[in-house]
Motif scaffolding. Structure first.
Motif, mmCIF file in Angstrom:
data_model
loop_
_atom_site.group_PDB
_atom_site.id
_atom_site.type_symbol
_atom_site.label_atom_id
_atom_site.label_comp_id
_atom_site.label_asym_id
_atom_site.label_seq_id
_atom_site.Cartn_x
_atom_site.Cartn_y
_atom_site.Cartn_z
ATOM 1 N N LEU A 22 0.825 -1.210 0.000
ATOM 2 C CA LEU A 22 0.000 0.000 0.000
ATOM 3 C C LEU A 22 0.860 1.261 0.000
ATOM 4 C CD1 LEU A 22 -2.908 -0.850 2.496
ATOM 5 C CD2 LEU A 22 -3.097 -0.405 0.033
ATOM 6 N N SER A 23 1.962 1.236 0.729
ATOM 7 C CA SER A 23 2.847 2.398 0.774
ATOM 8 C C SER A 23 3.393 2.722 -0.606
ATOM 9 C CB SER A 23 3.998 2.134 1.747
ATOM 10 O OG SER A 23 3.519 1.849 3.044
ATOM 11 N N VAL A 24 3.800 1.692 -1.321
ATOM 12 C CA VAL A 24 4.294 1.899 -2.682
ATOM 13 C C VAL A 24 3.194 2.469 -3.573
ATOM 14 C CG1 VAL A 24 5.226 0.761 -4.726
ATOM 15 C CG2 VAL A 24 5.992 0.056 -2.460
ATOM 16 N N ILE A 25 1.992 1.913 -3.456
ATOM 17 C CA ILE A 25 0.863 2.380 -4.272
ATOM 18 C C ILE A 25 0.556 3.849 -3.969
ATOM 19 C CG2 ILE A 25 -1.611 2.113 -4.678
ATOM 20 C CD1 ILE A 25 -1.219 -0.899 -4.211
ATOM 21 N N TYR A 26 0.589 4.222 -2.686
ATOM 22 C CA TYR A 26 0.303 5.612 -2.316
ATOM 23 C C TYR A 26 1.296 6.570 -2.966
ATOM 24 C CZ TYR A 26 -2.771 3.772 1.366
ATOM 25 O OH TYR A 26 -3.763 3.136 2.052
ATOM 26 N N CYS A 50 -0.351 12.122 3.228
ATOM 27 C CA CYS A 50 -1.546 12.033 4.075
ATOM 28 C C CYS A 50 -2.047 10.595 4.168
ATOM 29 C CB CYS A 50 -2.651 12.933 3.514
ATOM 30 S SG CYS A 50 -2.319 14.702 3.678
ATOM 31 N N LEU A 51 -2.075 9.881 3.055
ATOM 32 C CA LEU A 51 -2.508 8.485 3.069
ATOM 33 C C LEU A 51 -1.550 7.618 3.888
ATOM 34 C CD1 LEU A 51 -3.619 8.060 -0.657
ATOM 35 C CD2 LEU A 51 -5.088 8.219 1.360
ATOM 36 N N LEU A 54 -2.326 8.184 7.555
ATOM 37 C CA LEU A 54 -3.545 7.462 7.936
ATOM 38 C C LEU A 54 -3.265 5.973 8.110
ATOM 39 C CD1 LEU A 54 -6.212 9.163 5.620
ATOM 40 C CD2 LEU A 54 -5.933 9.447 8.100
ATOM 41 N N LEU A 55 -2.435 5.412 7.237
ATOM 42 C CA LEU A 55 -2.081 4.000 7.347
ATOM 43 C C LEU A 55 -1.336 3.725 8.644
ATOM 44 C CD1 LEU A 55 -1.716 1.136 6.121
ATOM 45 C CD2 LEU A 55 0.380 1.988 5.035
ATOM 46 N N LEU A 56 -0.413 4.613 9.000
ATOM 47 C CA LEU A 56 0.369 4.421 10.223
ATOM 48 C C LEU A 56 -0.495 4.598 11.471
ATOM 49 C CD1 LEU A 56 3.668 6.248 9.207
ATOM 50 C CD2 LEU A 56 3.193 3.795 9.212
ATOM 51 N N LEU A 57 -1.434 5.530 11.419
ATOM 52 C CA LEU A 57 -2.355 5.696 12.544
ATOM 53 C C LEU A 57 -3.207 4.443 12.731
ATOM 54 C CD1 LEU A 57 -3.564 9.380 11.977
ATOM 55 C CD2 LEU A 57 -2.158 8.544 13.882
ATOM 56 N N LYS A 58 -3.615 3.859 11.607
ATOM 57 C CA LYS A 58 -4.411 2.640 11.678
ATOM 58 C C LYS A 58 -3.603 1.486 12.252
ATOM 59 C CE LYS A 58 -7.342 -0.314 8.796
ATOM 60 N NZ LYS A 58 -7.837 -0.577 7.409
ATOM 61 N N LEU A 320 8.636 23.146 -1.183
ATOM 62 C CA LEU A 320 7.488 22.474 -0.577
ATOM 63 C C LEU A 320 7.566 20.967 -0.790
ATOM 64 C CD1 LEU A 320 4.546 24.879 -1.523
ATOM 65 C CD2 LEU A 320 5.505 24.486 0.753
ATOM 66 N N PHE A 321 7.954 20.572 -2.008
ATOM 67 C CA PHE A 321 8.065 19.147 -2.289
ATOM 68 C C PHE A 321 9.156 18.504 -1.444
ATOM 69 C CE2 PHE A 321 9.988 15.575 -4.441
ATOM 70 C CZ PHE A 321 8.888 14.776 -4.678
ATOM 71 N N ILE A 322 10.284 19.168 -1.313
ATOM 72 C CA ILE A 322 11.390 18.620 -0.531
ATOM 73 C C ILE A 322 10.979 18.436 0.930
ATOM 74 C CG2 ILE A 322 13.678 19.167 0.399
ATOM 75 C CD1 ILE A 322 14.363 20.342 -2.324
ATOM 76 N N CYS A 323 10.231 19.378 1.467
ATOM 77 C CA CYS A 323 9.747 19.244 2.844
ATOM 78 C C CYS A 323 8.845 18.016 2.986
ATOM 79 C CB CYS A 323 8.987 20.500 3.256
ATOM 80 S SG CYS A 323 10.028 21.965 3.466
ATOM 81 N N LEU A 324 7.956 17.808 2.018
ATOM 82 C CA LEU A 324 7.080 16.631 2.056
ATOM 83 C C LEU A 324 7.883 15.337 1.898
ATOM 84 C CD1 LEU A 324 4.146 17.961 -0.160
ATOM 85 C CD2 LEU A 324 4.050 17.445 2.284
ATOM 86 N N ALA A 325 8.895 15.374 1.026
ATOM 87 C CA ALA A 325 9.744 14.198 0.852
ATOM 88 C C ALA A 325 10.507 13.894 2.134
ATOM 89 C CB ALA A 325 10.723 14.420 -0.295
#
Length: 470
Positions: A22-26, A50-51, A54-58, A320-325
Protein backbone atom coordinates in the motif's frame (compact mmCIF):
# COMPACT_ATOMS: atom_id res chain seq x y z
CA UNK A 1 7.83 0.28 18.60
CA UNK A 2 5.71 -0.12 15.52
CA UNK A 3 8.03 -2.76 14.07
CA UNK A 4 7.31 -6.45 14.58
CA UNK A 5 10.52 -8.40 15.08
CA UNK A 6 11.35 -12.04 15.51
CA UNK A 7 14.88 -13.05 16.51
CA UNK A 8 16.34 -9.87 15.07
CA UNK A 9 14.53 -10.29 11.75
CA UNK A 10 11.25 -8.74 10.71
CA UNK A 11 8.38 -11.19 10.85
CA UNK A 12 6.80 -11.40 7.39
CA UNK A 13 3.02 -11.45 7.74
CA UNK A 14 0.22 -10.87 5.31
CA UNK A 15 -0.54 -7.59 7.06
CA UNK A 16 3.02 -6.29 6.89
CA UNK A 17 3.31 -7.22 3.21
CA UNK A 18 0.00 -5.52 2.53
CA UNK A 19 1.11 -2.34 4.28
CA UNK A 20 4.37 -2.30 2.35
CA UNK A 21 2.49 -2.71 -0.93
CA UNK A 22 0.00 0.00 0.00
CA UNK A 23 2.85 2.40 0.77
CA UNK A 24 4.29 1.90 -2.68
CA UNK A 25 0.86 2.38 -4.27
CA UNK A 26 0.30 5.61 -2.32
CA UNK A 27 3.61 7.15 -3.39
CA UNK A 28 3.54 6.07 -7.02
CA UNK A 29 -0.17 6.84 -7.26
CA UNK A 30 0.19 10.33 -5.80
CA UNK A 31 3.03 11.24 -8.14
CA UNK A 32 1.23 9.65 -11.09
CA UNK A 33 -1.95 11.55 -10.27
CA UNK A 34 -0.07 14.84 -10.36
CA UNK A 35 1.31 13.95 -13.78
CA UNK A 36 -2.06 12.91 -15.20
CA UNK A 37 -3.88 15.98 -13.89
CA UNK A 38 -0.89 18.22 -14.76
CA UNK A 39 -0.84 19.77 -11.32
CA UNK A 40 2.27 20.62 -9.27
CA UNK A 41 4.12 17.54 -8.11
CA UNK A 42 4.04 18.54 -4.46
CA UNK A 43 0.22 18.34 -4.44
CA UNK A 44 0.24 14.70 -5.53
CA UNK A 45 2.98 13.92 -3.04
CA UNK A 46 1.01 15.68 -0.30
CA UNK A 47 -1.87 13.28 -0.95
CA UNK A 48 0.56 10.34 -0.67
CA UNK A 49 1.95 11.62 2.63
CA UNK A 50 -1.55 12.03 4.07
CA UNK A 51 -2.51 8.48 3.07
CA UNK A 52 0.72 7.18 4.58
CA UNK A 53 -0.03 8.92 7.88
CA UNK A 54 -3.54 7.46 7.94
CA UNK A 55 -2.08 4.00 7.35
CA UNK A 56 0.37 4.42 10.22
CA UNK A 57 -2.36 5.70 12.54
CA UNK A 58 -4.41 2.64 11.68
CA UNK A 59 -1.42 0.42 12.53
CA UNK A 60 -1.29 1.96 15.99
CA UNK A 61 1.41 4.60 15.64
CA UNK A 62 0.68 7.59 17.87
CA UNK A 63 0.40 11.14 16.60
CA UNK A 64 3.43 12.03 18.75
CA UNK A 65 5.55 9.35 17.06
CA UNK A 66 4.37 10.51 13.63
CA UNK A 67 5.20 14.11 14.49
CA UNK A 68 8.66 13.21 15.80
CA UNK A 69 9.46 11.07 12.76
CA UNK A 70 8.20 13.76 10.37
CA UNK A 71 10.18 16.46 12.12
CA UNK A 72 13.33 14.35 12.07
CA UNK A 73 12.88 13.76 8.33
CA UNK A 74 12.34 17.44 7.63
CA UNK A 75 15.44 18.40 9.59
CA UNK A 76 17.53 16.20 7.33
CA UNK A 77 16.30 18.15 4.29
CA UNK A 78 17.64 21.49 5.51
CA UNK A 79 21.02 21.18 3.74
CA UNK A 80 19.23 20.30 0.50
CA UNK A 81 16.92 23.31 0.79
CA UNK A 82 19.85 25.62 1.48
CA UNK A 83 21.73 24.22 -1.53
CA UNK A 84 18.64 24.77 -3.67
CA UNK A 85 18.35 28.39 -2.50
CA UNK A 86 22.04 29.06 -3.11
CA UNK A 87 21.78 27.53 -6.59
CA UNK A 88 18.84 29.84 -7.28
CA UNK A 89 21.09 32.77 -6.31
CA UNK A 90 24.23 31.52 -8.04
CA UNK A 91 22.95 31.75 -11.63
CA UNK A 92 21.77 35.41 -11.64
CA UNK A 93 24.73 36.51 -9.53
CA UNK A 94 27.27 34.80 -11.80
CA UNK A 95 25.65 36.33 -14.86
CA UNK A 96 25.72 39.78 -13.28
CA UNK A 97 29.35 39.34 -12.26
CA UNK A 98 30.36 38.42 -15.82
CA UNK A 99 31.50 34.93 -14.81
CA UNK A 100 29.07 33.02 -17.00
CA UNK A 101 29.33 35.48 -19.92
CA UNK A 102 33.13 35.21 -20.12
CA UNK A 103 32.95 31.42 -19.98
CA UNK A 104 30.40 31.50 -22.80
CA UNK A 105 32.76 33.61 -24.88
CA UNK A 106 35.53 31.06 -24.37
CA UNK A 107 33.21 28.15 -25.03
CA UNK A 108 31.71 29.38 -28.31
CA UNK A 109 35.18 30.24 -29.54
CA UNK A 110 36.94 26.97 -28.71
CA UNK A 111 34.30 24.22 -28.54
CA UNK A 112 33.11 22.79 -31.84
CA UNK A 113 29.34 22.14 -31.74
CA UNK A 114 29.97 18.57 -32.94
CA UNK A 115 32.09 17.86 -29.86
CA UNK A 116 30.28 19.84 -27.19
CA UNK A 117 28.19 16.83 -26.07
CA UNK A 118 31.27 14.62 -25.58
CA UNK A 119 33.18 17.49 -23.95
CA UNK A 120 30.27 18.05 -21.55
CA UNK A 121 30.31 14.39 -20.54
CA UNK A 122 34.09 14.16 -20.05
CA UNK A 123 34.42 17.49 -18.23
CA UNK A 124 31.51 16.70 -15.90
CA UNK A 125 32.98 13.26 -15.13
CA UNK A 126 36.44 14.68 -14.44
CA UNK A 127 35.33 17.63 -12.34
CA UNK A 128 32.78 15.57 -10.38
CA UNK A 129 35.42 12.96 -9.57
CA UNK A 130 37.89 15.63 -8.43
CA UNK A 131 35.32 17.58 -6.40
CA UNK A 132 33.22 14.66 -5.16
CA UNK A 133 29.91 16.41 -5.81
CA UNK A 134 27.54 16.19 -8.76
CA UNK A 135 25.45 19.18 -7.68
CA UNK A 136 28.53 21.38 -7.20
CA UNK A 137 29.71 20.35 -10.66
CA UNK A 138 26.36 20.97 -12.33
CA UNK A 139 25.85 24.24 -10.47
CA UNK A 140 29.14 25.65 -11.74
CA UNK A 141 30.53 23.89 -14.81
CA UNK A 142 27.08 22.72 -15.92
CA UNK A 143 25.62 26.21 -16.00
CA UNK A 144 28.41 27.38 -18.29
CA UNK A 145 28.23 24.39 -20.66
CA UNK A 146 24.46 24.76 -20.99
CA UNK A 147 24.86 28.43 -21.88
CA UNK A 148 27.45 27.53 -24.51
CA UNK A 149 25.08 24.90 -25.92
CA UNK A 150 22.31 27.47 -26.22
CA UNK A 151 24.60 29.92 -27.99
CA UNK A 152 25.79 27.19 -30.39
CA UNK A 153 22.24 25.98 -31.18
CA UNK A 154 22.94 22.48 -29.84
CA UNK A 155 20.13 20.55 -28.16
CA UNK A 156 20.08 21.66 -24.52
CA UNK A 157 18.40 18.48 -23.16
CA UNK A 158 21.05 16.40 -24.94
CA UNK A 159 23.91 18.38 -23.42
CA UNK A 160 22.19 18.27 -20.02
CA UNK A 161 21.91 14.48 -20.30
CA UNK A 162 25.63 14.24 -21.03
CA UNK A 163 26.45 16.47 -18.06
CA UNK A 164 24.23 14.46 -15.72
CA UNK A 165 25.72 11.16 -16.90
CA UNK A 166 29.28 12.33 -16.37
CA UNK A 167 28.65 13.96 -13.00
CA UNK A 168 26.77 11.04 -11.47
CA UNK A 169 29.01 8.30 -12.80
CA UNK A 170 32.06 10.00 -11.29
CA UNK A 171 30.48 11.05 -7.98
CA UNK A 172 29.47 7.50 -7.05
CA UNK A 173 33.14 6.46 -6.68
CA UNK A 174 34.98 9.70 -5.94
CA UNK A 175 37.06 9.44 -2.74
CA UNK A 176 35.86 12.96 -1.93
CA UNK A 177 32.17 12.08 -2.31
CA UNK A 178 30.19 11.90 0.92
CA UNK A 179 27.81 9.44 -0.75
CA UNK A 180 30.70 7.12 -1.59
CA UNK A 181 31.70 7.00 2.08
CA UNK A 182 28.05 6.68 3.13
CA UNK A 183 27.68 3.53 1.01
CA UNK A 184 30.95 2.07 2.33
CA UNK A 185 29.79 2.70 5.88
CA UNK A 186 26.30 1.28 5.30
CA UNK A 187 27.72 -2.06 4.06
CA UNK A 188 30.50 -2.07 6.66
CA UNK A 189 33.45 -2.19 4.28
CA UNK A 190 36.58 -0.08 3.83
CA UNK A 191 36.32 2.72 1.19
CA UNK A 192 39.49 1.49 -0.51
CA UNK A 193 37.99 -1.98 -1.04
CA UNK A 194 34.78 -0.45 -2.36
CA UNK A 195 36.73 1.80 -4.74
CA UNK A 196 38.52 -1.18 -6.25
CA UNK A 197 35.22 -2.95 -6.82
CA UNK A 198 33.83 0.15 -8.54
CA UNK A 199 36.60 0.37 -11.15
CA UNK A 200 35.35 -2.30 -13.65
CA UNK A 201 31.79 -0.97 -13.90
CA UNK A 202 33.12 2.61 -14.03
CA UNK A 203 35.45 1.87 -16.93
CA UNK A 204 32.61 0.12 -18.76
CA UNK A 205 30.24 3.06 -18.22
CA UNK A 206 32.79 5.67 -19.30
CA UNK A 207 33.62 3.67 -22.44
CA UNK A 208 29.94 3.40 -23.35
CA UNK A 209 29.48 7.10 -22.61
CA UNK A 210 32.33 8.15 -24.89
CA UNK A 211 30.92 6.12 -27.79
CA UNK A 212 27.32 7.19 -27.18
CA UNK A 213 27.94 10.93 -26.81
CA UNK A 214 30.43 11.02 -29.67
CA UNK A 215 27.82 9.60 -32.04
CA UNK A 216 25.00 11.80 -30.70
CA UNK A 217 27.18 14.90 -30.74
CA UNK A 218 28.22 14.41 -34.36
CA UNK A 219 24.56 14.02 -35.33
CA UNK A 220 23.41 17.01 -33.30
CA UNK A 221 24.92 19.72 -35.52
CA UNK A 222 22.96 22.96 -35.19
CA UNK A 223 20.30 23.60 -37.81
CA UNK A 224 21.17 27.29 -37.74
CA UNK A 225 24.90 28.11 -37.91
CA UNK A 226 26.25 29.31 -34.61
CA UNK A 227 26.98 33.04 -34.46
CA UNK A 228 30.26 33.28 -32.58
CA UNK A 229 31.06 36.86 -33.49
CA UNK A 230 27.54 38.12 -32.70
CA UNK A 231 27.48 36.61 -29.21
CA UNK A 232 31.03 37.64 -28.44
CA UNK A 233 30.36 41.23 -29.55
CA UNK A 234 27.19 41.46 -27.49
CA UNK A 235 28.77 39.90 -24.39
CA UNK A 236 31.85 42.11 -24.68
CA UNK A 237 29.66 45.21 -24.94
CA UNK A 238 27.63 44.33 -21.83
CA UNK A 239 30.28 42.80 -19.55
CA UNK A 240 33.94 43.32 -18.74
CA UNK A 241 36.17 40.41 -19.70
CA UNK A 242 39.14 39.95 -17.42
CA UNK A 243 40.64 37.59 -14.90
CA UNK A 244 38.48 39.14 -12.17
CA UNK A 245 35.40 37.63 -13.84
CA UNK A 246 36.76 34.16 -13.01
CA UNK A 247 37.02 34.95 -9.28
CA UNK A 248 33.63 33.43 -8.23
CA UNK A 249 34.40 30.22 -10.14
CA UNK A 250 37.90 29.96 -8.68
CA UNK A 251 36.61 30.57 -5.15
CA UNK A 252 33.90 27.90 -5.47
CA UNK A 253 36.21 25.23 -6.90
CA UNK A 254 38.99 26.15 -4.48
CA UNK A 255 36.64 25.84 -1.53
CA UNK A 256 35.50 22.37 -2.60
CA UNK A 257 39.10 21.27 -3.17
CA UNK A 258 39.83 22.38 0.40
CA UNK A 259 37.16 19.88 1.48
CA UNK A 260 34.56 22.44 2.48
CA UNK A 261 30.96 21.30 2.15
CA UNK A 262 28.99 21.92 -1.03
CA UNK A 263 26.74 24.27 0.92
CA UNK A 264 29.59 26.39 2.22
CA UNK A 265 31.37 26.38 -1.15
CA UNK A 266 28.25 27.56 -2.98
CA UNK A 267 27.88 30.31 -0.38
CA UNK A 268 31.44 31.48 -1.03
CA UNK A 269 30.80 31.40 -4.78
CA UNK A 270 27.64 33.48 -4.46
CA UNK A 271 29.27 36.00 -2.08
CA UNK A 272 32.26 36.47 -4.39
CA UNK A 273 29.93 36.91 -7.36
CA UNK A 274 27.99 39.62 -5.53
CA UNK A 275 31.20 41.54 -4.78
CA UNK A 276 32.42 41.31 -8.38
CA UNK A 277 29.00 42.35 -9.74
CA UNK A 278 28.75 45.38 -7.46
CA UNK A 279 32.31 46.69 -7.51
CA UNK A 280 33.71 45.51 -10.84
CA UNK A 281 30.71 45.25 -13.18
CA UNK A 282 29.11 48.26 -11.44
CA UNK A 283 25.69 46.61 -11.29
CA UNK A 284 23.19 48.66 -9.30
CA UNK A 285 22.35 46.93 -6.04
CA UNK A 286 18.58 47.12 -6.67
CA UNK A 287 18.99 45.51 -10.10
CA UNK A 288 21.12 42.76 -8.57
CA UNK A 289 18.58 42.12 -5.81
CA UNK A 290 15.78 41.99 -8.37
CA UNK A 291 17.59 39.34 -10.42
CA UNK A 292 18.35 37.34 -7.27
CA UNK A 293 14.67 37.28 -6.30
CA UNK A 294 12.94 37.01 -9.69
CA UNK A 295 15.71 35.55 -11.86
CA UNK A 296 18.05 37.18 -14.35
CA UNK A 297 16.57 38.67 -17.50
CA UNK A 298 18.29 40.72 -20.17
CA UNK A 299 16.74 43.69 -21.93
CA UNK A 300 18.52 42.63 -25.13
CA UNK A 301 16.44 40.04 -27.01
CA UNK A 302 19.42 38.05 -28.31
CA UNK A 303 21.25 37.93 -24.98
CA UNK A 304 18.01 36.97 -23.24
CA UNK A 305 18.18 33.63 -25.09
CA UNK A 306 21.38 32.56 -23.30
CA UNK A 307 21.46 34.71 -20.15
CA UNK A 308 18.50 33.84 -17.98
CA UNK A 309 17.39 31.77 -15.02
CA UNK A 310 17.65 31.45 -11.26
CA UNK A 311 15.71 33.46 -8.73
CA UNK A 312 14.42 32.57 -5.29
CA UNK A 313 10.73 32.85 -6.14
CA UNK A 314 11.03 30.14 -8.77
CA UNK A 315 11.94 27.59 -6.12
CA UNK A 316 8.95 27.62 -3.79
CA UNK A 317 7.25 24.55 -5.33
CA UNK A 318 10.48 22.56 -5.14
CA UNK A 319 11.01 23.57 -1.52
CA UNK A 320 7.49 22.47 -0.58
CA UNK A 321 8.07 19.15 -2.29
CA UNK A 322 11.39 18.62 -0.53
CA UNK A 323 9.75 19.24 2.84
CA UNK A 324 7.08 16.63 2.06
CA UNK A 325 9.74 14.20 0.85
CA UNK A 326 11.58 14.73 4.12
CA UNK A 327 8.43 13.84 6.06
CA UNK A 328 8.00 10.69 3.98
CA UNK A 329 11.61 9.64 4.51
CA UNK A 330 11.31 10.22 8.24
CA UNK A 331 8.22 8.03 8.48
CA UNK A 332 9.76 5.24 6.38
CA UNK A 333 12.99 5.34 8.35
CA UNK A 334 11.14 5.12 11.68
CA UNK A 335 8.69 2.37 10.71
CA UNK A 336 10.83 0.24 8.37
CA UNK A 337 7.70 -0.60 6.40
CA UNK A 338 9.60 -2.21 3.55
CA UNK A 339 11.79 -4.54 5.56
CA UNK A 340 9.37 -7.52 5.34
CA UNK A 341 9.21 -7.06 1.58
CA UNK A 342 13.02 -7.07 1.36
CA UNK A 343 13.35 -10.18 3.51
CA UNK A 344 10.79 -12.02 1.41
CA UNK A 345 12.50 -11.09 -1.85
CA UNK A 346 15.86 -12.59 -0.86
CA UNK A 347 14.59 -16.01 0.04
CA UNK A 348 16.10 -18.70 -2.16
CA UNK A 349 18.82 -16.64 -3.86
CA UNK A 350 21.97 -18.64 -4.61
CA UNK A 351 24.41 -16.95 -7.00
CA UNK A 352 25.92 -13.49 -6.81
CA UNK A 353 24.20 -12.67 -10.11
CA UNK A 354 20.81 -13.53 -8.58
CA UNK A 355 21.58 -11.51 -5.48
CA UNK A 356 22.75 -8.58 -7.59
CA UNK A 357 19.58 -8.58 -9.69
CA UNK A 358 17.40 -8.70 -6.58
CA UNK A 359 19.43 -5.97 -4.89
CA UNK A 360 19.02 -3.81 -7.99
CA UNK A 361 15.24 -4.32 -7.78
CA UNK A 362 15.13 -3.42 -4.09
CA UNK A 363 17.40 -0.41 -4.44
CA UNK A 364 15.50 0.95 -7.44
CA UNK A 365 12.25 0.60 -5.51
CA UNK A 366 13.75 2.43 -2.54
CA UNK A 367 15.08 5.14 -4.86
CA UNK A 368 11.63 5.57 -6.38
CA UNK A 369 9.92 6.02 -3.02
CA UNK A 370 12.71 7.48 -0.90
CA UNK A 371 13.15 10.81 -2.71
CA UNK A 372 16.89 11.11 -2.06
CA UNK A 373 20.12 9.20 -2.64
CA UNK A 374 20.97 8.56 0.99
CA UNK A 375 17.73 6.77 1.92
CA UNK A 376 18.01 3.77 -0.47
CA UNK A 377 21.76 3.53 0.16
CA UNK A 378 21.32 3.33 3.92
CA UNK A 379 18.27 1.07 3.93
CA UNK A 380 19.66 -1.37 1.36
CA UNK A 381 23.10 -1.41 2.97
CA UNK A 382 21.83 -2.00 6.49
CA UNK A 383 19.21 -4.54 5.42
CA UNK A 384 21.29 -6.64 3.03
CA UNK A 385 24.89 -6.59 4.27
CA UNK A 386 24.23 -9.48 6.65
CA UNK A 387 22.41 -11.48 3.98
CA UNK A 388 25.22 -11.02 1.45
CA UNK A 389 27.87 -11.92 4.02
CA UNK A 390 25.96 -14.99 5.16
CA UNK A 391 25.72 -16.26 1.58
CA UNK A 392 29.48 -15.85 1.08
CA UNK A 393 29.47 -12.70 -1.05
CA UNK A 394 31.72 -9.73 -0.30
CA UNK A 395 30.07 -6.69 1.19
CA UNK A 396 32.10 -4.43 -1.06
CA UNK A 397 30.27 -6.07 -3.98
CA UNK A 398 27.00 -5.10 -2.31
CA UNK A 399 28.35 -1.55 -2.02
CA UNK A 400 29.14 -1.57 -5.74
CA UNK A 401 25.60 -2.65 -6.60
CA UNK A 402 24.04 0.01 -4.35
CA UNK A 403 26.28 2.72 -5.81
CA UNK A 404 25.42 1.68 -9.35
CA UNK A 405 21.71 1.91 -8.63
CA UNK A 406 20.65 4.20 -5.77
CA UNK A 407 23.33 6.86 -6.28
CA UNK A 408 23.02 6.99 -10.05
CA UNK A 409 19.39 6.36 -10.99
CA UNK A 410 18.14 8.97 -8.51
CA UNK A 411 19.16 11.59 -11.09
CA UNK A 412 16.38 10.57 -13.50
CA UNK A 413 13.55 10.26 -10.96
CA UNK A 414 11.68 13.60 -11.25
CA UNK A 415 10.60 13.68 -7.58
CA UNK A 416 14.01 12.74 -6.20
CA UNK A 417 15.79 15.59 -4.46
CA UNK A 418 19.01 15.22 -6.44
CA UNK A 419 17.06 15.36 -9.72
CA UNK A 420 15.26 18.46 -8.48
CA UNK A 421 18.58 20.12 -7.65
CA UNK A 422 20.00 19.10 -11.04
CA UNK A 423 16.98 20.61 -12.77
CA UNK A 424 17.39 23.81 -10.78
CA UNK A 425 21.11 24.03 -11.61
CA UNK A 426 20.78 23.38 -15.34
CA UNK A 427 17.35 24.86 -15.98
CA UNK A 428 16.30 21.69 -17.83
CA UNK A 429 13.35 19.55 -16.63
CA UNK A 430 14.21 16.02 -15.55
CA UNK A 431 11.92 14.43 -18.12
CA UNK A 432 13.60 16.50 -20.84
CA UNK A 433 17.18 15.40 -20.12
CA UNK A 434 16.37 11.87 -18.86
CA UNK A 435 16.23 10.20 -22.33
CA UNK A 436 19.78 11.40 -23.01
CA UNK A 437 21.23 10.47 -19.61
CA UNK A 438 21.96 6.98 -20.93
CA UNK A 439 24.52 6.01 -18.31
CA UNK A 440 22.00 6.49 -15.52
CA UNK A 441 19.68 4.01 -17.22
CA UNK A 442 22.25 1.33 -17.98
CA UNK A 443 24.30 1.53 -14.77
CA UNK A 444 22.14 -1.11 -12.99
CA UNK A 445 22.51 -3.37 -16.02
CA UNK A 446 26.30 -3.01 -16.11
CA UNK A 447 26.59 -3.89 -12.42
CA UNK A 448 24.64 -7.13 -13.07
CA UNK A 449 27.00 -7.88 -15.96
CA UNK A 450 30.02 -7.29 -13.69
CA UNK A 451 28.57 -9.68 -11.09
CA UNK A 452 28.01 -12.32 -13.75
CA UNK A 453 31.60 -11.87 -14.92
CA UNK A 454 32.84 -12.17 -11.34
CA UNK A 455 30.85 -15.36 -10.84
CA UNK A 456 32.64 -16.89 -13.83
CA UNK A 457 36.14 -15.71 -12.92
CA UNK A 458 36.16 -15.82 -9.10
CA UNK A 459 35.04 -18.17 -6.34
CA UNK A 460 32.89 -16.69 -3.60
CA UNK A 461 33.46 -18.72 -0.48
CA UNK A 462 32.34 -18.06 3.04
CA UNK A 463 35.98 -17.59 3.95
CA UNK A 464 36.35 -14.81 1.36
CA UNK A 465 33.22 -13.12 2.65
CA UNK A 466 34.45 -13.20 6.23
CA UNK A 467 37.77 -11.71 5.21
CA UNK A 468 36.17 -8.92 3.19
CA UNK A 469 33.79 -8.01 5.98
CA UNK A 470 36.52 -7.38 8.49
Amino acid sequence: MLQIEYKGRFLVTNKSMRDASLSVIYIVGGVGLAGILQIPLFIGFFVAVCLMILLLLKRGMSTKEIWEASLAGMKRTRPVIFILLLTALLIPVWISSGTIPIMIQIGVQWINPEWIVLVAFLLAATVSFLLGTSIGTLGSLGVVIISVAISANVSVPLVAGALISGAFVAERMSPLSSLFHLVANSVDTHPTQLFRKMVPSSLLLVGIGICFYTVLGMNASPVIPKTDSLYQTLLASHFHSSFISFAPLIVLFGSIFLRNSTLKSLGFGVATGILVALFYEQVHILALLQSMVFGYTSSHDTLALILRGGGLLRMYELILFICLAGIMNGLLDRTQLFQPLIDQLFRGGMTITNYTARTVMVTLLLALIGSNQAFPALVAGRSLSGTWGKEGFGREDLGRVISDTAIVTSGIIPWNMVAILSTAALGVPTLAYAPYALLLWISPITTIIISYWLSKTSSFSNQDAHISSR
